[in-house]
Design a protein around this motif. Structure first.
Motif, PDB file in Angstrom:
ATOM      1  N   ARG A 287      -1.906  25.711   5.301  1.00  0.00           N
ATOM      2  CA  ARG A 287      -0.593  26.045   5.850  1.00  0.00           C
ATOM      3  C   ARG A 287      -0.587  25.648   7.318  1.00  0.00           C
ATOM      4  NH1 ARG A 287       3.170  28.517   3.107  1.00  0.00           N
ATOM      5  NH2 ARG A 287       4.284  28.998   5.037  1.00  0.00           N
ATOM      6  N   GLU A 288       0.267  24.703   7.640  1.00  0.00           N
ATOM      7  CA  GLU A 288       0.391  24.211   9.006  1.00  0.00           C
ATOM      8  C   GLU A 288       1.678  23.395   9.107  1.00  0.00           C
ATOM      9  OE1 GLU A 288      -2.127  20.253   9.439  1.00  0.00           O
ATOM     10  OE2 GLU A 288      -3.384  21.870   8.647  1.00  0.00           O
ATOM     11  N   PRO A 289       2.126  23.063  10.313  1.00  0.00           N
ATOM     12  CA  PRO A 289       3.335  22.250  10.441  1.00  0.00           C
ATOM     13  C   PRO A 289       3.147  20.862   9.839  1.00  0.00           C
ATOM     14  CG  PRO A 289       2.824  23.349  12.510  1.00  0.00           C
ATOM     15  CD  PRO A 289       1.622  23.527  11.625  1.00  0.00           C
ATOM     16  N   LEU A 290       4.207  20.354   9.240  1.00  0.00           N
ATOM     17  CA  LEU A 290       4.193  19.001   8.678  1.00  0.00           C
ATOM     18  C   LEU A 290       5.184  18.143   9.451  1.00  0.00           C
ATOM     19  CD1 LEU A 290       3.325  16.975   6.488  1.00  0.00           C
ATOM     20  CD2 LEU A 290       5.185  17.851   5.064  1.00  0.00           C
ATOM     21  N   SER A 291       4.705  17.044  10.006  1.00  0.00           N
ATOM     22  CA  SER A 291       5.568  16.142  10.779  1.00  0.00           C
ATOM     23  C   SER A 291       5.228  14.696  10.450  1.00  0.00           C
ATOM     24  CB  SER A 291       5.410  16.399  12.280  1.00  0.00           C
ATOM     25  OG  SER A 291       5.854  17.694  12.625  1.00  0.00           O
ATOM     26  N   PRO A 292       5.672  14.218   9.286  1.00  0.00           N
ATOM     27  CA  PRO A 292       5.403  12.814   8.936  1.00  0.00           C
ATOM     28  C   PRO A 292       5.996  11.860   9.953  1.00  0.00           C
ATOM     29  CG  PRO A 292       6.195  14.049   7.045  1.00  0.00           C
ATOM     30  CD  PRO A 292       6.413  14.915   8.242  1.00  0.00           C
ATOM     31  N   LYS A 293       5.378  10.700  10.044  1.00  0.00           N
ATOM     32  CA  LYS A 293       5.867   9.684  10.966  1.00  0.00           C
ATOM     33  C   LYS A 293       7.164   9.090  10.452  1.00  0.00           C
ATOM     34  CE  LYS A 293       2.367  10.108  13.663  1.00  0.00           C
ATOM     35  NZ  LYS A 293       2.521  10.776  14.960  1.00  0.00           N
ATOM     36  N   ALA A 294       8.006   8.644  11.387  1.00  0.00           N
ATOM     37  CA  ALA A 294       9.261   7.992  11.008  1.00  0.00           C
ATOM     38  C   ALA A 294       8.968   6.636  10.394  1.00  0.00           C
ATOM     39  CB  ALA A 294      10.151   7.847  12.236  1.00  0.00           C
ATOM     40  N   ALA A 295       9.909   6.128   9.596  1.00  0.00           N
ATOM     41  CA  ALA A 295       9.753   4.807   8.987  1.00  0.00           C
ATOM     42  C   ALA A 295       9.674   3.742  10.063  1.00  0.00           C
ATOM     43  CB  ALA A 295      10.922   4.519   8.048  1.00  0.00           C
ATOM     44  N   LEU A 296       8.863   2.726   9.807  1.00  0.00           N
ATOM     45  CA  LEU A 296       8.683   1.636  10.767  1.00  0.00           C
ATOM     46  C   LEU A 296       8.980   0.318  10.077  1.00  0.00           C
ATOM     47  CD1 LEU A 296       7.613   0.402  13.426  1.00  0.00           C
ATOM     48  CD2 LEU A 296       5.331   0.483  12.407  1.00  0.00           C
ATOM     49  N   MET A 297       9.838  -0.470  10.697  1.00  0.00           N
ATOM     50  CA  MET A 297      10.095  -1.825  10.198  1.00  0.00           C
ATOM     51  C   MET A 297       9.660  -2.792  11.291  1.00  0.00           C
ATOM     52  SD  MET A 297      11.389  -1.535   7.186  1.00  0.00           S
ATOM     53  CE  MET A 297      12.047  -3.167   6.953  1.00  0.00           C
ATOM     54  N   ALA A 298       8.775  -3.711  10.977  1.00  0.00           N
ATOM     55  CA  ALA A 298       8.251  -4.601  12.015  1.00  0.00           C
ATOM     56  C   ALA A 298       8.159  -6.014  11.483  1.00  0.00           C
ATOM     57  CB  ALA A 298       6.872  -4.132  12.466  1.00  0.00           C
ATOM     58  N   THR A 299       8.446  -6.983  12.342  1.00  0.00           N
ATOM     59  CA  THR A 299       8.277  -8.393  12.031  1.00  0.00           C
ATOM     60  C   THR A 299       7.453  -9.018  13.135  1.00  0.00           C
ATOM     61  OG1 THR A 299      10.428  -8.454  10.953  1.00  0.00           O
ATOM     62  CG2 THR A 299       9.428 -10.564  11.539  1.00  0.00           C
ATOM     63  N   THR A 300       6.310  -9.572  12.785  1.00  0.00           N
ATOM     64  CA  THR A 300       5.450 -10.189  13.785  1.00  0.00           C
ATOM     65  C   THR A 300       5.747 -11.663  13.894  1.00  0.00           C
ATOM     66  OG1 THR A 300       3.705 -10.753  12.221  1.00  0.00           O
ATOM     67  CG2 THR A 300       3.644  -8.532  13.175  1.00  0.00           C
ATOM     68  N   ALA A 301       5.317 -12.267  15.006  1.00  0.00           N
ATOM     69  CA  ALA A 301       5.546 -13.698  15.198  1.00  0.00           C
ATOM     70  C   ALA A 301       4.854 -14.503  14.112  1.00  0.00           C
ATOM     71  CB  ALA A 301       5.042 -14.111  16.581  1.00  0.00           C
ATOM     72  N   ALA A 302       3.634 -14.081  13.748  1.00  0.00           N
ATOM     73  CA  ALA A 302       2.901 -14.812  12.710  1.00  0.00           C
ATOM     74  C   ALA A 302       3.626 -14.747  11.379  1.00  0.00           C
ATOM     75  CB  ALA A 302       1.494 -14.235  12.578  1.00  0.00           C
ATOM     76  N   ASP A 303       4.178 -13.533  11.041  1.00  0.00           N
ATOM     77  CA  ASP A 303       4.900 -13.397   9.785  1.00  0.00           C
ATOM     78  C   ASP A 303       6.146 -14.273   9.782  1.00  0.00           C
ATOM     79  OD1 ASP A 303       3.098 -11.545   8.860  1.00  0.00           O
ATOM     80  OD2 ASP A 303       4.200  -9.847   9.676  1.00  0.00           O
ATOM     81  N   THR A 304       6.855 -14.320  10.921  1.00  0.00           N
ATOM     82  CA  THR A 304       8.074 -15.095  10.996  1.00  0.00           C
ATOM     83  C   THR A 304       7.787 -16.575  10.795  1.00  0.00           C
ATOM     84  OG1 THR A 304       9.019 -13.486  12.520  1.00  0.00           O
ATOM     85  CG2 THR A 304      10.063 -15.645  12.432  1.00  0.00           C
ATOM     86  N   SER A 305       6.672 -17.049  11.361  1.00  0.00           N
ATOM     87  CA  SER A 305       6.344 -18.466  11.229  1.00  0.00           C
ATOM     88  C   SER A 305       6.015 -18.812   9.785  1.00  0.00           C
ATOM     89  CB  SER A 305       5.144 -18.807  12.114  1.00  0.00           C
ATOM     90  OG  SER A 305       3.975 -18.142  11.659  1.00  0.00           O
ATOM     91  N   MET A 306       5.606 -17.811   9.005  1.00  0.00           N
ATOM     92  CA  MET A 306       5.295 -18.037   7.604  1.00  0.00           C
ATOM     93  C   MET A 306       6.490 -17.740   6.710  1.00  0.00           C
ATOM     94  SD  MET A 306       1.533 -16.291   7.534  1.00  0.00           S
ATOM     95  CE  MET A 306       1.374 -16.506   5.773  1.00  0.00           C
ATOM     96  N   GLY A 307       7.616 -17.293   7.341  1.00  0.00           N
ATOM     97  CA  GLY A 307       8.790 -16.977   6.547  1.00  0.00           C
ATOM     98  C   GLY A 307       8.630 -15.680   5.796  1.00  0.00           C
ATOM     99  N   MET A 308       7.852 -14.741   6.340  1.00  0.00           N
ATOM    100  CA  MET A 308       7.600 -13.500   5.632  1.00  0.00           C
ATOM    101  C   MET A 308       7.722 -12.350   6.602  1.00  0.00           C
ATOM    102  SD  MET A 308       4.170 -12.263   3.617  1.00  0.00           S
ATOM    103  CE  MET A 308       3.205 -12.159   5.122  1.00  0.00           C
ATOM    104  N   ASP A 309       8.414 -11.297   6.203  1.00  0.00           N
ATOM    105  CA  ASP A 309       8.525 -10.094   7.007  1.00  0.00           C
ATOM    106  C   ASP A 309       7.499  -9.088   6.529  1.00  0.00           C
ATOM    107  OD1 ASP A 309      10.586 -11.094   8.442  1.00  0.00           O
ATOM    108  OD2 ASP A 309      12.165 -10.133   7.243  1.00  0.00           O
ATOM    109  N   THR A 310       6.881  -8.417   7.477  1.00  0.00           N
ATOM    110  CA  THR A 310       5.974  -7.328   7.152  1.00  0.00           C
ATOM    111  C   THR A 310       6.749  -6.032   7.289  1.00  0.00           C
ATOM    112  OG1 THR A 310       4.076  -8.539   7.960  1.00  0.00           O
ATOM    113  CG2 THR A 310       3.834  -6.147   7.786  1.00  0.00           C
TER     114      THR A 310
END
Length: 215
Positions: free
Chosen positions: A142-165
């Motif tokens: 029993r303790e507080p629960l604070s999940p992390k917020a959703a994260l959407m990220a696109t890196t330069a390497a992914d973009t050059s490959m045409g793929m979003d992470t």
């Protein structure tokens, strides 16, 4: 009834003396995801919360009443599942084991609180057994629960490959067993197609050497 309609994230810009005098509002994770609800403050005053949709309350946030009064948000203790690596593992092995567990939970769209040396999530017996099968230790607390917020990220390497992470999390629901696979236990949407039931040797990330390598 006191109406609270404004949120100040983490009380930014407010004097510590003001916050010490403000009553508190203890809320569990499920309630902190809502934009409208009734509750009682630490001084037993009845309040109604009316916030813009799409925001999640965090412990340390401050709510402002229509008359200017302040209310401190507290993340209340609640039933949670705590996941950790066996004590017999060395630090590198422990990190690898937790990374593997976090990957499988994320693949099922489970919201997690990622902490030093452990994962904290809402109780789920089915997922608990899965994590034990991965060699992790699972206990209730029993303790507080604070999940992390959703994260959407696109890196330069992914973009050059045409793929979003995309790293996404959605609220968990009670699991049910279906023949379509474990991902079908939880309603969700996908930003791009991905597999859920591939064995560890194929279609899974390379977790060797303390690294997470996506294919």
């Amino acid at each position: 009834m006191l109406r609270l309609s404004k949120r100040i994230p983490q009380g930014q810009g407010l004097a510590a003396a003001l916050l010490r005098r403000a009553p508190s509002l203890a809320l569990d994770w499920a309630t902190r995801q809502k934009s409208r609800f009734d509750a009682r403050l630490s001084n037993d005053e009845h309040v109604g919360v009316f916030l813009p949709r799409g925001h999640v309350l965090r412990g340390g946030d401050v709510l402002v009443a229509e008359d200017g009064r302040l209310v401190r948000v507290v993340a209340a203790d609640e039933a949670v599942t705590v996941v950790s690596a066996p004590a017999m593992l060395n630090p590198a092995e422990a990190a690898h084991a937790l990374m593997r567990g976090a990957y499988h939970l994320g693949n099922r769209h489970v919201m997690l609180s990622l902490q030093s040396g452990r994962l904290v999530m809402e109780p789920d017996p089915v997922l608990g057994e899965m994590l034990k099968g991965l060699g992790l230790e699972v206990r209730e607390a029993r303790e507080p629960l604070s999940p992390k917020a959703a994260l959407m990220a696109t890196t330069a390497a992914d973009t050059s490959m045409g793929m979003d992470t995309a790293i996404t999390t959605t609220a968990a629901t009670t699991p049910t067993t279906t023949p379509q696979g474990p991902c079908q236990r939880r309603p969700h949407t996908h930003d791009r197609p991905h597999a859920h039931d591939a064995p560890d040797v194929a279609g899974q990330p390379d977790l060797a050497g303390g690294r997470l390598q996506l294919f």
